[in-house]
Design a protein around this motif. Structure first.
Motif, PDB file in Angstrom:
ATOM      1  N   ASP A 126       1.315   0.252 -10.555  1.00 50.24           N
ATOM      2  CA  ASP A 126       1.692  -0.722 -11.577  1.00 50.24           C
ATOM      3  C   ASP A 126       2.468  -1.880 -10.973  1.00 50.24           C
ATOM      4  O   ASP A 126       2.201  -3.059 -11.277  1.00 50.24           O
ATOM      5  CB  ASP A 126       2.513  -0.042 -12.672  1.00 50.24           C
ATOM      6  CG  ASP A 126       1.691   0.929 -13.503  1.00 50.24           C
ATOM      7  OD1 ASP A 126       0.443   0.860 -13.432  1.00 50.24           O
ATOM      8  OD2 ASP A 126       2.291   1.777 -14.193  1.00 50.24           O
ATOM      9  N   PHE A 127       3.447  -1.558 -10.107  1.00 53.79           N
ATOM     10  CA  PHE A 127       4.217  -2.619  -9.470  1.00 53.79           C
ATOM     11  C   PHE A 127       3.332  -3.439  -8.545  1.00 53.79           C
ATOM     12  O   PHE A 127       3.371  -4.682  -8.552  1.00 53.79           O
ATOM     13  CB  PHE A 127       5.385  -2.040  -8.681  1.00 53.79           C
ATOM     14  CG  PHE A 127       6.078  -3.059  -7.817  1.00 53.79           C
ATOM     15  CD1 PHE A 127       6.999  -3.942  -8.356  1.00 53.79           C
ATOM     16  CD2 PHE A 127       5.760  -3.178  -6.467  1.00 53.79           C
ATOM     17  CE1 PHE A 127       7.612  -4.913  -7.569  1.00 53.79           C
ATOM     18  CE2 PHE A 127       6.361  -4.141  -5.673  1.00 53.79           C
ATOM     19  CZ  PHE A 127       7.290  -5.007  -6.228  1.00 53.79           C
ATOM     20  N   PHE A 128       2.520  -2.764  -7.754  1.00 52.00           N
ATOM     21  CA  PHE A 128       1.717  -3.453  -6.753  1.00 52.00           C
ATOM     22  C   PHE A 128       0.718  -4.402  -7.399  1.00 52.00           C
ATOM     23  O   PHE A 128       0.542  -5.546  -6.934  1.00 52.00           O
ATOM     24  CB  PHE A 128       0.998  -2.427  -5.880  1.00 52.00           C
ATOM     25  CG  PHE A 128       0.338  -3.018  -4.667  1.00 52.00           C
ATOM     26  CD1 PHE A 128       1.077  -3.328  -3.538  1.00 52.00           C
ATOM     27  CD2 PHE A 128      -1.033  -3.258  -4.643  1.00 52.00           C
ATOM     28  CE1 PHE A 128       0.470  -3.871  -2.411  1.00 52.00           C
ATOM     29  CE2 PHE A 128      -1.650  -3.794  -3.527  1.00 52.00           C
ATOM     30  CZ  PHE A 128      -0.892  -4.103  -2.415  1.00 52.00           C
ATOM     31  N   ASP A 129       0.075  -3.978  -8.472  1.00 52.38           N
ATOM     32  CA  ASP A 129      -0.902  -4.837  -9.127  1.00 52.38           C
ATOM     33  C   ASP A 129      -0.254  -6.084  -9.716  1.00 52.38           C
ATOM     34  O   ASP A 129      -0.881  -7.156  -9.785  1.00 52.38           O
ATOM     35  CB  ASP A 129      -1.624  -4.061 -10.225  1.00 52.38           C
ATOM     36  CG  ASP A 129      -2.617  -3.054  -9.675  1.00 52.38           C
ATOM     37  OD1 ASP A 129      -2.931  -3.125  -8.467  1.00 52.38           O
ATOM     38  OD2 ASP A 129      -3.076  -2.184 -10.444  1.00 52.38           O
ATOM     39  N   ALA A 130       1.001  -5.956 -10.149  1.00 50.12           N
ATOM     40  CA  ALA A 130       1.688  -7.092 -10.772  1.00 50.12           C
ATOM     41  C   ALA A 130       2.414  -7.965  -9.753  1.00 50.12           C
ATOM     42  O   ALA A 130       2.641  -9.153 -10.011  1.00 50.12           O
ATOM     43  CB  ALA A 130       2.686  -6.586 -11.813  1.00 50.12           C
ATOM     44  N   HIS A 131       2.785  -7.401  -8.593  1.00 51.93           N
ATOM     45  CA  HIS A 131       3.643  -8.130  -7.632  1.00 51.93           C
ATOM     46  C   HIS A 131       3.143  -7.981  -6.202  1.00 51.93           C
ATOM     47  O   HIS A 131       3.941  -7.870  -5.269  1.00 51.93           O
ATOM     48  CB  HIS A 131       5.085  -7.615  -7.723  1.00 51.93           C
ATOM     49  CG  HIS A 131       5.677  -7.663  -9.092  1.00 51.93           C
ATOM     50  ND1 HIS A 131       6.166  -8.809  -9.662  1.00 51.93           N
ATOM     51  CD2 HIS A 131       5.834  -6.670 -10.021  1.00 51.93           C
ATOM     52  CE1 HIS A 131       6.624  -8.539 -10.878  1.00 51.93           C
ATOM     53  NE2 HIS A 131       6.434  -7.244 -11.126  1.00 51.93           N
ATOM     54  N   GLU A 132       1.858  -8.011  -6.010  1.00 46.75           N
ATOM     55  CA  GLU A 132       1.306  -7.774  -4.669  1.00 46.75           C
ATOM     56  C   GLU A 132       1.875  -8.740  -3.640  1.00 46.75           C
ATOM     57  O   GLU A 132       2.156  -8.349  -2.491  1.00 46.75           O
ATOM     58  CB  GLU A 132      -0.219  -7.887  -4.707  1.00 46.75           C
ATOM     59  CG  GLU A 132      -0.895  -7.594  -3.378  1.00 46.75           C
ATOM     60  CD  GLU A 132      -2.404  -7.549  -3.489  1.00 46.75           C
ATOM     61  OE1 GLU A 132      -3.066  -7.536  -2.430  1.00 46.75           O
ATOM     62  OE2 GLU A 132      -2.930  -7.516  -4.626  1.00 46.75           O
ATOM     63  N   ALA A 133       2.089  -9.975  -4.020  1.00 47.90           N
ATOM     64  CA  ALA A 133       2.593 -10.973  -3.068  1.00 47.90           C
ATOM     65  C   ALA A 133       4.010 -10.674  -2.608  1.00 47.90           C
ATOM     66  O   ALA A 133       4.448 -11.171  -1.559  1.00 47.90           O
ATOM     67  CB  ALA A 133       2.538 -12.356  -3.696  1.00 47.90           C
ATOM     68  N   ALA A 134       4.741  -9.842  -3.358  1.00 43.56           N
ATOM     69  CA  ALA A 134       6.112  -9.499  -2.984  1.00 43.56           C
ATOM     70  C   ALA A 134       6.167  -8.427  -1.896  1.00 43.56           C
ATOM     71  O   ALA A 134       7.240  -8.134  -1.365  1.00 43.56           O
ATOM     72  CB  ALA A 134       6.884  -9.022  -4.220  1.00 43.56           C
ATOM     73  N   PHE A 174      11.137  -4.930  -6.323  1.00 44.29           N
ATOM     74  CA  PHE A 174      10.947  -3.574  -6.844  1.00 44.29           C
ATOM     75  C   PHE A 174      12.265  -2.950  -7.297  1.00 44.29           C
ATOM     76  O   PHE A 174      12.269  -1.964  -8.041  1.00 44.29           O
ATOM     77  CB  PHE A 174      10.302  -2.704  -5.754  1.00 44.29           C
ATOM     78  CG  PHE A 174      10.086  -1.276  -6.140  1.00 44.29           C
ATOM     79  CD1 PHE A 174       9.009  -0.895  -6.929  1.00 44.29           C
ATOM     80  CD2 PHE A 174      10.967  -0.287  -5.710  1.00 44.29           C
ATOM     81  CE1 PHE A 174       8.804   0.430  -7.284  1.00 44.29           C
ATOM     82  CE2 PHE A 174      10.776   1.049  -6.049  1.00 44.29           C
ATOM     83  CZ  PHE A 174       9.680   1.407  -6.841  1.00 44.29           C
ATOM     84  N   ALA A 175      13.392  -3.495  -6.917  1.00 43.30           N
ATOM     85  CA  ALA A 175      14.696  -2.852  -7.068  1.00 43.30           C
ATOM     86  C   ALA A 175      14.987  -2.444  -8.509  1.00 43.30           C
ATOM     87  O   ALA A 175      14.637  -3.143  -9.460  1.00 43.30           O
ATOM     88  CB  ALA A 175      15.786  -3.780  -6.555  1.00 43.30           C
ATOM     89  N   TYR A 176      15.651  -1.287  -8.636  1.00 45.62           N
ATOM     90  CA  TYR A 176      16.123  -0.813  -9.939  1.00 45.62           C
ATOM     91  C   TYR A 176      17.444  -0.072  -9.725  1.00 45.62           C
ATOM     92  O   TYR A 176      17.796   0.291  -8.592  1.00 45.62           O
ATOM     93  CB  TYR A 176      15.090   0.097 -10.613  1.00 45.62           C
ATOM     94  CG  TYR A 176      14.779   1.371  -9.856  1.00 45.62           C
ATOM     95  CD1 TYR A 176      15.501   2.538 -10.096  1.00 45.62           C
ATOM     96  CD2 TYR A 176      13.756   1.411  -8.903  1.00 45.62           C
ATOM     97  CE1 TYR A 176      15.221   3.714  -9.406  1.00 45.62           C
ATOM     98  CE2 TYR A 176      13.472   2.578  -8.214  1.00 45.62           C
ATOM     99  CZ  TYR A 176      14.210   3.727  -8.470  1.00 45.62           C
ATOM    100  OH  TYR A 176      13.941   4.891  -7.778  1.00 45.62           O
ATOM    101  N   SER A 177      18.166   0.144 -10.798  1.00 45.75           N
ATOM    102  CA  SER A 177      19.457   0.826 -10.723  1.00 45.75           C
ATOM    103  C   SER A 177      19.338   2.204 -11.365  1.00 45.75           C
ATOM    104  O   SER A 177      19.278   2.312 -12.595  1.00 45.75           O
ATOM    105  CB  SER A 177      20.536   0.000 -11.433  1.00 45.75           C
ATOM    106  OG  SER A 177      20.712  -1.252 -10.795  1.00 45.75           O
ATOM    107  N   PRO A 178      19.284   3.258 -10.579  1.00 43.48           N
ATOM    108  CA  PRO A 178      19.118   4.606 -11.139  1.00 43.48           C
ATOM    109  C   PRO A 178      20.370   5.050 -11.893  1.00 43.48           C
ATOM    110  O   PRO A 178      21.492   4.723 -11.503  1.00 43.48           O
ATOM    111  CB  PRO A 178      18.870   5.471  -9.913  1.00 43.48           C
ATOM    112  CG  PRO A 178      19.541   4.732  -8.794  1.00 43.48           C
ATOM    113  CD  PRO A 178      19.376   3.276  -9.106  1.00 43.48           C
TER     114      PRO A 178
END
Length: 543
Positions: A244-252, A23-27
């Protein structure tokens, strides 16, 4: 002053992970609250570990490992703001920011002998914070003393139009009464922890020594509200926060966080409406306890911050049930729009900390801090896990001293003094200003008084279940003009204390009971203005 922030709060130049590498991003910018603290002269030391996506109250749900308790590393630190509490307790920073949705800014404080200030919702901007359940999320403050936590709140608070849930709040600026009434739940569970139960008894005695009068209140509506957070469609808000993140990367996403968030998919819009309506109904029942506990109501609620301690091994063996136990006295607070302050209370015979939480209505933040500071210093405890003595008490920023006279008084008007009505000039010519259009608490009846000129209503307080909410306006008047205003009020009307629907009390118009014999009951109209409109009587022009 050095501070740290939980890693779901943006700090430019540092990645935001919410304890999930995928999930990480750089604000590119600081969260509003971080920027405010930097502008106030504080120095950011770094970011802290947390339960993934701020989903948990125990501090073991991170891919980077469990955060240990500051007093015994075999025990949980509490979460989800686990790292923030740990670095404050150990003295690595002066204060830290956490977040609080269901108790994440309080449980870690109680388990680590530090202060956890959970402000009224919307008081501190959540722009730049990864949401957990956005409508109830709060940025929280950890410190080793109440005085410092209050000073941080003074610097961090402020309306932010970029945060959809930010709001302008007027905080109570007088301490709780000298003889304050503190409510204790009528049903207390410590899950077999006799040491915690004994320490809570000591805490109750400590508040009585400070002038408190203990009353019991029915905990059932608060407990039911707490259960809705994870056991109803309200959990869909956690899914919506990262859908959006969860649907694409649930296994993470790690368990049990994955399973909790995934529950949100199983509800539809109707389910959510039902859950929200149920929460409103429970909120009404809870509000009645504030007014009526012990016959006279309560000023503040006292609960254990956490009812017991668990080892990391115990928590990992039974992560859902034991996590739920830690939140037994925290989950309802944000749902019902209260402020809360977790304060160290004692060190148990087994060497583990025990904390209490003071809970008050929205806007009671400074009052909680004033009482909490007095309580904390009376315990004789040291700061966190540092062994250092507490600093001297400091003035709470928003509290006037007892020697200061209030400069204004709030008055609720119900009839001929409403905006545009004939007697409204009695307010405006005294420099009064309109604060709010609201309603009374649901235990008043309204009558049309015969033979009054200009026409006036009479408001009467009645027993629970026999009244309704009546529309009022709340005006703020300079105190020096209040006496001349009251002198104009004709019998059978008078000024007394009026209870509002939000749980607050103001001065307001009430009517002598004898004058209501034969008067027309107009309660069903909900207010004087609506009654006049229904009678097709033109509103008299303002003089």
């Amino acid at each position: 002053m050095h501070f740290a922030v939980k890693d779901n709060i943006d700090a430019a130049g540092l990645p935001t992970t919410a304890a999930c590498a995928a999930f990480a991003y750089s604000p590119q910018a600081h969260a509003t609250v971080v920027q405010k603290l930097l502008d106030a002269g504080a120095s950011l030391a770094g970011k802290t570990n947390l339960d993934q996506f701020a989903c948990g109250l125990n501090g073991t749900r991170s891919p980077w490992g469990a955060v240990p308790n500051a007093f015994d590393p075999a025990y949980v630190s509490g979460g989800s703001s686990s790292g923030s509490a740990h670095v404050v307790a150990k003295g690595q920073v002066d204060f830290a920011l956490g977040t609080d949705t269901a108790g994440s800014g309080r449980v870690p404080a109680g388990l680590n002998n530090i202060v956890g200030l959970k402000p009224s919702k919307g008081l501190i901007s959540a722009r730049g914070v990864v949401p957990a359940a956005q409508s109830v999320d709060c940025v929280s403050i950890f410190a080793r003393s109440v005085g410092l936590a209050a000073q941080v709140l003074a610097a961090a608070r402020g309306y932010d139009p970029a945060d959809p849930y930010s709001r302008t709040l007027t905080l109570a600026d007088r301490p709780f009464p000298k003889t304050f009434r503190f409510g204790v739940p009528d049903a207390l569970a410590f899950f077999g922890d006799r040491l915690a139960e004994a320490e809570f008894e000591r805490a109750r005695a400590g508040l009585r020594e400070l002038g408190g009068v203990e009353v019991r209140f029915a905990y059932q509506p608060f407990a039911e509200a707490a259960a809705l957070l994870y056991e109803s469609a309200l959990v869909a808000e956690r899914y919506a926060a990262i859908r959006d993140f969860f649907d694409a990367h649930e296994a993470a996403v790690m368990e049990p966080v994955r399973g909790i968030i995934a529950q949100g998919r199983s509800y539809d819009a109707a389910d959510l409406c039902i859950a929200q309506t149920r929460l409103r109904a429970l909120g009404q029942q809870a509000a009645a306890q504030w007014r009526e506990a012990g016959g006279q109501g309560m000023d503040v609620m006292l609960v254990p911050t956490a009812p017991t301690h668990y080892t990391i091994a115990q928590m990992q063996a039974d992560p859902v049930a034991l996590n739920r136990n830690l939140g037994a006295y925290t989950n309802f607070v944000n749902l019902l729009d209260y402020a809360a302050l977790s304060v160290p209370s004692s060190i148990r015979p087994d060497g583990l900390p025990f904390g209490i939480t003071l809970i008050g209505p929205c806007g009671s933040d400074w009052q909680l801090a004033e009482l909490g500071q007095r309580y904390h210093h009376a315990t004789g405890l040291t700061q966190g896990a540092t062994g250092e003595p507490l600093p001297a008490p400091v003035p709470i920023p928003g509290i006037r001293s007892s020697s200061e006279a209030p400069s204004t008084v709030r008055v609720a008007v119900v009839g001929a003094h409403l905006s545009g009505m004939p007697l409204n000039t009695q307010l405006t010519e005294r420099g009064a200003r309109l604060l709010a259009q609201t309603t009374t608490a649901p235990h008043y009846r309204l009558y049309a008084l015969p033979g009054t000129m200009p026409p006036k209503p009479g408001l009467q307080r009645v027993a629970e279940g026999q009244g309704a909410r009546i529309a009022v306006e709340v005006w703020e008047m300079p105190i020096e003009h209040y006496g001349s205003f009251v002198a104009l009020v004709p019998a059978p009307l008078g000024i007394g204390t009026l209870s509002l629907d939000d749980g607050g009390n103001v001065q307001g118009f009430l009517c002598e009971a004898l004058a209501l014999n034969g008067a027309l009951d107009i309660t069903a109209h909900g207010g004087w203005r609506a009654y006049l409109a229904a009678q097709a009587v033109p509103t008299p022009p303002q003089a």
